[in-house]
Design a protein around this motif. Sequence first.
Motif, PDB file in Angstrom:
ATOM      1  N   SER A 195      -9.678   1.721   9.843  1.00  0.00           N
ATOM      2  CA  SER A 195      -9.216   1.931   8.486  1.00  0.00           C
ATOM      3  C   SER A 195      -8.155   0.907   8.105  1.00  0.00           C
ATOM      4  O   SER A 195      -7.665   0.145   8.942  1.00  0.00           O
ATOM      5  N   TYR A 196      -7.786   0.916   6.843  1.00  0.00           N
ATOM      6  CA  TYR A 196      -6.830  -0.053   6.324  1.00  0.00           C
ATOM      7  C   TYR A 196      -5.406   0.346   6.706  1.00  0.00           C
ATOM      8  O   TYR A 196      -5.136   1.442   7.206  1.00  0.00           O
ATOM      9  N   ASP A 197      -4.512  -0.576   6.441  1.00  0.00           N
ATOM     10  CA  ASP A 197      -3.174  -0.521   7.008  1.00  0.00           C
ATOM     11  C   ASP A 197      -2.390   0.732   6.630  1.00  0.00           C
ATOM     12  O   ASP A 197      -1.683   1.307   7.453  1.00  0.00           O
ATOM     13  N   ILE A 198      -2.501   1.167   5.378  1.00  0.00           N
ATOM     14  CA  ILE A 198      -1.603   2.216   4.885  1.00  0.00           C
ATOM     15  C   ILE A 198      -2.254   3.601   4.851  1.00  0.00           C
ATOM     16  O   ILE A 198      -1.761   4.505   4.168  1.00  0.00           O
ATOM     17  N   ALA A 199      -3.354   3.757   5.616  1.00  0.00           N
ATOM     18  CA  ALA A 199      -4.078   5.033   5.587  1.00  0.00           C
ATOM     19  C   ALA A 199      -3.741   5.934   6.767  1.00  0.00           C
ATOM     20  O   ALA A 199      -4.373   6.978   6.947  1.00  0.00           O
ATOM     21  N   ARG A 200      -2.759   5.564   7.562  1.00  0.00           N
ATOM     22  CA  ARG A 200      -2.456   6.340   8.768  1.00  0.00           C
ATOM     23  C   ARG A 200      -2.197   7.816   8.453  1.00  0.00           C
ATOM     24  O   ARG A 200      -2.785   8.719   9.050  1.00  0.00           O
ATOM     25  N   GLU A 201      -1.280   8.035   7.536  1.00  0.00           N
ATOM     26  CA  GLU A 201      -0.861   9.412   7.262  1.00  0.00           C
ATOM     27  C   GLU A 201      -1.990  10.230   6.635  1.00  0.00           C
ATOM     28  O   GLU A 201      -2.144  11.421   6.934  1.00  0.00           O
ATOM     29  N   LEU A 202      -2.789   9.586   5.777  1.00  0.00           N
ATOM     30  CA  LEU A 202      -3.901  10.292   5.156  1.00  0.00           C
ATOM     31  C   LEU A 202      -4.858  10.842   6.201  1.00  0.00           C
ATOM     32  O   LEU A 202      -5.214  12.029   6.185  1.00  0.00           O
ATOM     33  N   PHE A 203      -5.287   9.990   7.131  1.00  0.00           N
ATOM     34  CA  PHE A 203      -6.272  10.442   8.099  1.00  0.00           C
ATOM     35  C   PHE A 203      -5.654  11.302   9.201  1.00  0.00           C
ATOM     36  O   PHE A 203      -6.364  12.077   9.851  1.00  0.00           O
ATOM     37  N   THR A 204      -4.357  11.202   9.387  1.00  0.00           N
ATOM     38  CA  THR A 204      -3.678  12.141  10.286  1.00  0.00           C
ATOM     39  C   THR A 204      -3.816  13.566   9.765  1.00  0.00           C
ATOM     40  O   THR A 204      -3.873  14.526  10.546  1.00  0.00           O
ATOM     41  N   GLU A 205      -3.910  13.710   8.447  1.00  0.00           N
ATOM     42  CA  GLU A 205      -4.081  15.027   7.832  1.00  0.00           C
ATOM     43  C   GLU A 205      -5.557  15.432   7.742  1.00  0.00           C
ATOM     44  O   GLU A 205      -5.895  16.605   7.919  1.00  0.00           O
ATOM     45  N   ILE A 206      -6.427  14.476   7.432  1.00  0.00           N
ATOM     46  CA  ILE A 206      -7.840  14.796   7.224  1.00  0.00           C
ATOM     47  C   ILE A 206      -8.570  15.056   8.538  1.00  0.00           C
ATOM     48  O   ILE A 206      -9.385  15.985   8.646  1.00  0.00           O
ATOM     49  N   ASN A 207      -8.303  14.247   9.551  1.00  0.00           N
ATOM     50  CA  ASN A 207      -9.084  14.334  10.784  1.00  0.00           C
ATOM     51  C   ASN A 207      -9.061  15.715  11.442  1.00  0.00           C
ATOM     52  O   ASN A 207     -10.113  16.216  11.867  1.00  0.00           O
ATOM     53  N   GLY A 210      -4.537  -4.568   8.377  1.00  0.00           N
ATOM     54  CA  GLY A 210      -5.105  -5.155   7.178  1.00  0.00           C
ATOM     55  C   GLY A 210      -6.617  -5.046   7.235  1.00  0.00           C
ATOM     56  O   GLY A 210      -7.226  -5.292   8.287  1.00  0.00           O
ATOM     57  N   SER A 211      -7.253  -4.671   6.135  1.00  0.00           N
ATOM     58  CA  SER A 211      -8.680  -4.347   6.186  1.00  0.00           C
ATOM     59  C   SER A 211      -9.529  -5.529   6.653  1.00  0.00           C
ATOM     60  O   SER A 211     -10.508  -5.341   7.381  1.00  0.00           O
ATOM     61  N   SER A 212      -9.183  -6.735   6.269  1.00  0.00           N
ATOM     62  CA  SER A 212      -9.957  -7.902   6.712  1.00  0.00           C
ATOM     63  C   SER A 212      -9.805  -8.124   8.216  1.00  0.00           C
ATOM     64  O   SER A 212     -10.766  -8.485   8.905  1.00  0.00           O
ATOM     65  N   LYS A 213      -8.601  -7.905   8.726  1.00  0.00           N
ATOM     66  CA  LYS A 213      -8.391  -8.030  10.167  1.00  0.00           C
ATOM     67  C   LYS A 213      -9.138  -6.946  10.921  1.00  0.00           C
ATOM     68  O   LYS A 213      -9.656  -7.176  12.029  1.00  0.00           O
TER      69      LYS A 213
END
Length: 338
Positions: free
Chosen positions: A33-45, A69-72
């Motif tokens: 996932s992209y760089d700033i999605a950590r907290e979102l998926f910590t809740e969704i998963n 970064g999404s490209s990386k």
Amino acid sequence: MKLSVNAVLPAGLLLLSAVWSGAAGAAQLLNSSYDIARELFTEINPLFEKQWNAEHPDDPLTIRQSHGGSSKQALAILQGLRADVVTYNQVTDVQVLHDKGNLLAADWQARLPNNSSPYYSTMAFLVRKGNPKQIKDWDSLLRDDVKIVFPNPKTSGNGRYTYLAAEGFWQQKNGKNSAKTQEQMKKFLSNVAVFDTGGRGATTSFIDRGLGDVLISFESEVNNIRNEYGADDYDVIVPASNILAEFPVARVDKNTEKNGTQAVADAYLTFLYSPAAQAKMAQFNYRVTDPDVMAANKGHFPPVTLFKVEDQFGSWSEVMTSRFNSGGEFDTLMAQGR
């Protein structure tokens, strides 16, 4: 023994990922996932893990995350990261997995609703409390006394959306192919205080290092930052004329075939459209495709007029070639602005 829930795997640990993905035992899924999605998926998963484990008690699931970064992130997969699914903030970073690696089907966007984008956002400004520079819209960012922070469009989908949101705004004011727009974009880029590789790095530069007068990021991210670091310290501005930022998701076909995870990958991506997941996304200030969830959260999202990248600039392939590939418009304007 079951591994810890939502472990975050750095994109560089490719060999470890390959070994872990093939390990016997409980079902495992790796979401790149992209760089700033950590907290979102910590809740969704955990929501999906609970659902899956109730239906498959003999095959308990652990979801792991890889962020950057999404490209990386996409490059890491092309180099061997065995991610089962991708949840990116840029269509091109999914498409490249087909174009350069043949890792997923050409029609991946047709597999799920809304071009395989279960949620979306737009760009917003985070400024220090009281908005001391009185920044109001994209035109405000051209002033000599305003310094900007946003990620590098070369490495970040976040950065590319910011670049295109600004250019689209001035194109709509000046007409397409206007020399004035080119001059405005040159000035806009010359006002950037720092280009980080991803959205989280840009946040660090603005919040912790105190660089710049305005941080540009997704509306969801700037609101999350404000909530985390203090509503008394920051204000959010959402320009009324703005860009539609889609967040595409996809199964990485070749990897799920190797990992034996196609069924759980499909179920996971479908779950992202469920009311439970959509409500969680809205809590993190993402705009979602479920009309009931949006209606329940309409007070959180100011009205905006959004334009699509394809309508304003042509296909993403054309945009990447003309603007962000080596020698493109971004490189030219950066060189001219020095």
